[in-house]
Write an enzyme that holds these catalytic residues in place. Sequence first.
Site, PDB file in Angstrom:
ATOM      1  N   ARG A  81       0.853  -1.197   0.000  1.00 38.23           N
ATOM      2  CA  ARG A  81       0.000   0.000   0.000  1.00 38.23           C
ATOM      3  C   ARG A  81       0.879   1.235   0.000  1.00 38.23           C
ATOM      4  O   ARG A  81       2.091   1.162   0.193  1.00 38.23           O
ATOM      5  CB  ARG A  81      -0.879   0.020   1.251  1.00 38.23           C
ATOM      6  CG  ARG A  81      -0.083   0.023   2.546  1.00 38.23           C
ATOM      7  CD  ARG A  81      -0.867   0.492   3.735  1.00 38.23           C
ATOM      8  NE  ARG A  81      -0.111   0.324   4.973  1.00 38.23           N
ATOM      9  CZ  ARG A  81       0.837   1.137   5.401  1.00 38.23           C
ATOM     10  NH1 ARG A  81       1.176   2.186   4.677  1.00 38.23           N
ATOM     11  NH2 ARG A  81       1.463   0.918   6.540  1.00 38.23           N
ATOM     12  N   ILE A  85       4.857   3.880   8.046  1.00 40.85           N
ATOM     13  CA  ILE A  85       4.541   2.896   9.077  1.00 40.85           C
ATOM     14  C   ILE A  85       3.280   3.283   9.852  1.00 40.85           C
ATOM     15  O   ILE A  85       3.022   4.462  10.116  1.00 40.85           O
ATOM     16  CB  ILE A  85       5.721   2.712  10.053  1.00 40.85           C
ATOM     17  CG1 ILE A  85       5.479   1.504  10.977  1.00 40.85           C
ATOM     18  CG2 ILE A  85       5.979   3.987  10.861  1.00 40.85           C
ATOM     19  CD1 ILE A  85       6.701   1.038  11.725  1.00 40.85           C
ATOM     20  N   GLY A 149      -4.460   4.165   3.392  1.00 45.38           N
ATOM     21  CA  GLY A 149      -3.422   3.786   2.444  1.00 45.38           C
ATOM     22  C   GLY A 149      -4.032   2.837   1.437  1.00 45.38           C
ATOM     23  O   GLY A 149      -4.661   1.852   1.820  1.00 45.38           O
ATOM     24  N   ALA A 162      -8.185   2.587   8.390  1.00 44.15           N
ATOM     25  CA  ALA A 162      -8.201   2.048   9.752  1.00 44.15           C
ATOM     26  C   ALA A 162      -8.664   3.145  10.699  1.00 44.15           C
ATOM     27  O   ALA A 162      -7.965   4.149  10.888  1.00 44.15           O
ATOM     28  CB  ALA A 162      -6.814   1.539  10.152  1.00 44.15           C
ATOM     29  N   CYS A 178       2.649   6.915  10.532  1.00 45.44           N
ATOM     30  CA  CYS A 178       2.610   7.437   9.159  1.00 45.44           C
ATOM     31  C   CYS A 178       3.808   8.330   8.853  1.00 45.44           C
ATOM     32  O   CYS A 178       3.794   9.086   7.869  1.00 45.44           O
ATOM     33  CB  CYS A 178       1.307   8.171   8.885  1.00 45.44           C
ATOM     34  SG  CYS A 178      -0.150   7.129   9.131  1.00 45.44           S
TER      35      CYS A 178
END
Length: 253
Positions: A81, A85, A149, A162, A178
Amino acid sequence: MEKIRPLARAFYLGTVRYKKALKLQHNLVNWNKVQPEVASPTLLLLQHNPVYTIGYRDKQYTDEEQKLLESLGADFVKTDRGGLITFHGPGQLVVYPVFSQLQIEIGVRKYVWLLEEVIINLCKKYNIEGIRSPHTGVWVGNDKICAMGINAQKKTYSHGLALNCNTDMLWFSRIVPCGILDKGVTSLSLQTGRDVTVEEVMPLFLKEMSSVFEWDILPLQHCELDNNNIDDETLFQLVTNKKKNETYMGVKS
């Protein structure tokens, strides 16, 4: 002429390990590639076992750092994606819409904007002001409440979003979520001061998804089986209603 609304199916898979859900997405993408005239838009709703994931642009994590995160009791997965992180785990509503751009024409920017709009509208149900920022996702002030993502390869969208419902925020303290410095994370529970569960949020999400995207979504199918032990073929057939002699992993047998 009245516009024909796409018909989507939605599944709640319970708590699933990240790699198991990733394999299911890949199989659904292949199905859309091989049989786009048959494949229908599919919404996978689930929670993950604790996992840190990095996108294809994230090159900064060493093997030592990976082992440190795994020592906390989480998986660590390099995935396909966009984005840097992030953490997924219990108490977080993860949604993976998988559909062909041949069936539903939506550009990438418009698609992300629509996903953000769904979450912004959902937050309003809880008297929370969700906003956009130069960073993808939905924010409450300087705190991200929903990460996003996506993957748009093979003319099929996968991955998704999420939303933090009653997630344990301690997991995020181990990383820079992120890759965005000087920003935090929050959840529906933190913002409302009460326990807001994934189960409570799911019907609200589906309602907003249907409204914003102008899709008709069939009633949510609950499949909270032991997805981590079920084999990939059976899980794929469960979600697609296909039999072994009809298709296997999206490819005609």
